[in-house]
Design a protein around this motif. Structure first.
Motif, mmCIF file in Angstrom:
data_model
loop_
_atom_site.group_PDB
_atom_site.id
_atom_site.type_symbol
_atom_site.label_atom_id
_atom_site.label_comp_id
_atom_site.label_asym_id
_atom_site.label_seq_id
_atom_site.Cartn_x
_atom_site.Cartn_y
_atom_site.Cartn_z
ATOM 1 N N HIS A 36 0.859 -1.147 0.141
ATOM 2 C CA HIS A 36 0.072 0.011 -0.069
ATOM 3 C C HIS A 36 1.033 1.280 0.150
ATOM 4 N N ALA A 37 0.555 2.311 -0.631
ATOM 5 C CA ALA A 37 1.247 3.672 -0.735
ATOM 6 C C ALA A 37 0.375 4.772 -0.879
ATOM 7 N N ARG A 38 0.568 5.982 -0.872
ATOM 8 C CA ARG A 38 0.202 7.100 -1.061
ATOM 9 C C ARG A 38 0.697 7.450 -2.652
ATOM 10 N N THR A 39 0.202 8.550 -3.208
ATOM 11 C CA THR A 39 0.543 8.689 -4.662
ATOM 12 C C THR A 39 2.156 8.967 -4.703
ATOM 13 N N GLY A 40 2.900 9.667 -3.848
ATOM 14 C CA GLY A 40 4.299 10.312 -4.175
ATOM 15 C C GLY A 40 4.888 8.874 -3.730
ATOM 16 N N GLN A 41 4.463 8.072 -3.087
ATOM 17 C CA GLN A 41 5.092 6.654 -2.818
ATOM 18 C C GLN A 41 5.123 5.520 -3.677
ATOM 19 N N VAL A 42 4.244 5.923 -4.704
ATOM 20 C CA VAL A 42 3.937 4.485 -5.397
ATOM 21 C C VAL A 42 5.225 3.882 -6.185
ATOM 22 N N PRO A 43 6.274 4.934 -6.789
ATOM 23 C CA PRO A 43 7.191 4.245 -7.345
ATOM 24 C C PRO A 43 7.980 3.257 -6.536
ATOM 25 N N GLU A 44 8.328 3.819 -5.018
ATOM 26 C CA GLU A 44 9.021 2.889 -4.222
ATOM 27 C C GLU A 44 8.194 1.531 -3.703
ATOM 28 N N ALA A 45 6.839 1.970 -3.783
ATOM 29 C CA ALA A 45 5.922 0.663 -3.598
ATOM 30 C C ALA A 45 5.769 -0.375 -4.504
ATOM 31 N N ALA A 46 5.881 0.131 -5.748
ATOM 32 C CA ALA A 46 6.049 -0.871 -6.921
ATOM 33 C C ALA A 46 7.370 -1.485 -6.993
ATOM 34 N N ARG A 47 8.538 -0.882 -6.606
ATOM 35 C CA ARG A 47 9.787 -1.871 -6.397
ATOM 36 C C ARG A 47 9.567 -2.956 -5.382
ATOM 37 N N ALA A 48 9.071 -2.481 -4.220
ATOM 38 C CA ALA A 48 8.847 -3.288 -3.131
ATOM 39 C C ALA A 48 7.975 -4.377 -3.516
ATOM 40 N N ALA A 49 6.863 -4.185 -4.142
ATOM 41 C CA ALA A 49 6.073 -5.329 -4.624
ATOM 42 C C ALA A 49 6.652 -6.280 -5.640
ATOM 43 N N GLU A 50 7.333 -5.694 -6.438
ATOM 44 C CA GLU A 50 8.189 -6.535 -7.342
ATOM 45 C C GLU A 50 9.332 -7.275 -6.702
ATOM 46 N N GLU A 51 10.054 -6.731 -5.745
ATOM 47 C CA GLU A 51 11.018 -7.474 -5.021
ATOM 48 C C GLU A 51 10.384 -8.749 -4.296
ATOM 49 N N LEU A 52 9.052 -8.380 -3.697
ATOM 50 C CA LEU A 52 8.260 -9.539 -2.845
ATOM 51 C C LEU A 52 7.710 -10.509 -3.885
ATOM 52 N N LEU A 53 7.561 -10.136 -4.964
ATOM 53 C CA LEU A 53 6.955 -11.140 -5.704
ATOM 54 C C LEU A 53 7.998 -11.971 -6.253
ATOM 55 N N ASP A 54 9.081 -11.221 -6.602
ATOM 56 C CA ASP A 54 10.510 -12.051 -6.932
ATOM 57 C C ASP A 54 10.743 -13.140 -5.731
ATOM 58 N N LEU A 55 10.728 -12.679 -4.727
ATOM 59 C CA LEU A 55 11.231 -13.493 -3.482
ATOM 60 C C LEU A 55 10.250 -14.589 -3.402
ATOM 61 N N ALA A 56 8.763 -14.438 -3.507
ATOM 62 C CA ALA A 56 7.865 -15.450 -3.658
ATOM 63 C C ALA A 56 8.185 -16.487 -4.829
ATOM 64 N N GLU A 57 8.445 -15.983 -5.735
ATOM 65 C CA GLU A 57 8.769 -16.843 -6.767
ATOM 66 C C GLU A 57 10.131 -17.650 -6.498
ATOM 67 N N ARG A 58 11.224 -17.114 -6.093
ATOM 68 C CA ARG A 58 12.447 -17.527 -5.819
ATOM 69 C C ARG A 58 12.283 -18.712 -4.757
ATOM 70 N N LEU A 59 11.528 -18.493 -3.669
ATOM 71 C CA LEU A 59 11.253 -19.484 -2.866
ATOM 72 C C LEU A 59 10.138 -20.676 -3.152
ATOM 73 N N HIS A 60 9.718 -20.513 -4.295
ATOM 74 C CA HIS A 60 8.810 -21.358 -4.830
ATOM 75 C C HIS A 60 7.429 -21.522 -4.058
ATOM 76 N N ARG A 61 7.069 -20.190 -3.612
ATOM 77 C CA ARG A 61 5.909 -20.274 -2.910
ATOM 78 C C ARG A 61 4.653 -20.499 -3.898
ATOM 79 N N PRO A 62 3.567 -20.898 -3.217
ATOM 80 C CA PRO A 62 2.682 -21.339 -4.427
ATOM 81 C C PRO A 62 1.985 -20.106 -4.915
ATOM 82 N N ALA A 63 1.266 -20.567 -6.149
ATOM 83 C CA ALA A 63 0.162 -19.468 -6.545
ATOM 84 C C ALA A 63 -0.799 -18.716 -5.437
ATOM 85 N N GLY A 64 -0.545 -17.423 -5.255
ATOM 86 C CA GLY A 64 -1.413 -16.704 -4.461
ATOM 87 C C GLY A 64 -1.253 -15.270 -4.151
ATOM 88 N N LEU A 65 -1.778 -14.554 -3.137
ATOM 89 C CA LEU A 65 -1.580 -13.227 -3.016
ATOM 90 C C LEU A 65 -0.789 -13.094 -1.726
#
Length: 428
Positions: A275-304
């Motif tokens: 979650h982020a406010r408008t001015g924080q969206v760039p940092e939040a997008a990077r954090a979300a991508e990193e979290l998604l990449d981590l879930a993938e690298r750790l072979h977490r199952p499909a999900g949110l």
């Protein structure tokens, strides 16, 4: 008074349930297609209307299932979402609705002819009822298919994707946002749920993926985002996934959208939410991508996934000498995959030797022997808290450093499959 949920009487033809005459022939769908499309149509080819044979078999099979349910007296059913999605694909790819309707009418007539040929002189009343029920199913199917085409026409006419993409680009890059429009505004106090999403499988695994399938997946994503009341959601998407922004989200909005996207694409998805406010969206997008990449690298199952789901793993995998040092702990085990497997399984089952042994189809003494070898190679004793903690952290760091394909999704907590194995072991 009967209702739509009341089960009607099952219809019989020639002394047996009418549905038997459809079910006893496993090649009925292919025979039906040969009848309506001509002898030149065959598996692996495209029919004259542009529809792939195998996809037509899928749709015919779905229609036959609807007919079978009606003959058995089951309550009227809606056209399955998978069939609606397939028809939407055809609409987007230029298959004429008239051709689809012609094939549909011919197909239903073929099914009625199959049943009529089995009927005897004593089946006149039953055959009339068969025609009524099959006709009702045909009406439902034709209406549903026409609606799928209409949705596609409306989506193309509205064309909200460009404005939504422009807004998403501005918010994610931190550039000045366009005026208030598609899917949300550009005020400084606006809140967004930033959703990074991808296929449920690894993004570097192309197994089973085709160019056509990828295009359809992306089109379905965009169509579902465009169907939101109030305008298309801001999103930057490509054939691997992307970022979706949900303005002013309530507590349940991201999970609800994620569920709708999985239904629309007919595929499992993996996503990360920040979650982020408008001015924080760039940092939040990077954090979300990193979290998604981590879930993938750790072979977490499909999900949110949210930060709270992976906070420990996230912190361990931050770049720096600490992560590299942790990953190096397992270097002596790289030539001994059976030891890595035993360590992961031992942790997955909360240090239960019996369950770990059962999962690996070995004796518990073998697990003990391998754990002692792990201590010999790494200097970390899995039977003591300090050693166990370092080994757990090392597995996470190693998976992130190498992108290892070994499933390590349940290092810190057992997944559903592991709990089923655990239950089976305890009841054995």
């Amino acid at each position: 008074m009967p209702t739509s949920s009341t089960r009607a009487q099952e219809l019989h033809i020639a002394g047996v349930p009418a549905v038997v005459h459809l079910r006893r022939n496993p090649r009925l769908s292919q025979q039906l297609l040969t009848h309506v499309a001509g002898p030149d149509a065959a598996p692996g080819t495209r029919m004259a209307c542009g529809v792939a044979w195998d996809e037509a078999v899928e749709v015919v099979g779905g229609c036959v299932n609807l007919i079978a349910a009606a003959l058995q007296g089951r309550p009227p059913a809606k056209v399955p979402a998978a069939l609606d999605t397939r028809i939407g694909d055809w609409a987007a790819e230029g298959v004429e609705l008239e051709a689809v309707h012609q094939l549909t009418h011919a197909g239903f007539r073929f099914a009625l002819d199959v049943l009529a040929r089995r009927a005897t002189s004593a089946d006149r009343t039953a055959l009339t009822a068969v025609e009524q029920r099959v006709g009702a199913v045909q009406e439902t199917v034709v209406t549903s298919f026409a609606s799928a085409y209409l949705r596609q026409i409306r989506a193309e006419a509205a064309s909200p994707a460009a404005a939504a993409e422009a807004l998403a680009t501005a918010l994610i890059t931190g550039a000045p946002a366009p005026v208030r429009g598609a899917g949300g505004g550009a005020h400084g106090d606006e809140e967004y749920a930033v959703l990074a999403l991808a296929h449920g499988h690894r993004r570097d695994d192309d197994t089973g993926r085709t160019e056509l399938g990828t295009r359809r997946w992306l089109r379905r994503l965009r169509a579902e985002l465009a169907a939101r009341p109030g305008g298309s959601l801001p999103a930057l998407l490509d054939d691997g996934g992307g970022i979706v922004l949900i303005p002013r989200p309530d507590e349940h909005a991201p999970a609800e959208l994620f569920g709708r996207l999985q239904i629309a694409t007919q595929t499992p998805l993996r996503a990360a939410l920040v979650h982020a406010r408008t001015g924080q969206v760039p940092e939040a997008a990077r954090a979300a991508e990193e979290l998604l990449d981590l879930a993938e690298r750790l072979h977490r199952p499909a999900g949110l996934y949210r930060m709270r789901d992976l906070v420990l793993e996230y912190q361990i995998t931050r770049p720096g000498p600490g992560r590299a040092r942790l990953a190096s702990i397992l270097k002596p085990l790289r030539d001994h995959p059976e030891l890595i497997e035993t360590l992961v399984t031992y942790l997955r089952f909360d240090r239960n030797r019996q369950l770990a042994a059962r999962a690996q189809h070995v004796h518990p003494n073998t697990v003990d022997y391998r754990l002692r070898r792990i201590e010999t190679y790494t200097g970390m004793d899995p039977s003591h808290i300090r050693g166990l903690w370092y080994l757990q952290a090392a597995l996470v760091a190693e998976a992130h450093e190498t992108g290892a394909r070994q499933p390590m999704s349940s290092i810190f907590s057992p997944g559903p499959a592991d709990r089923r194995t655990e239950s089976a072991a305890e009841s054995a």
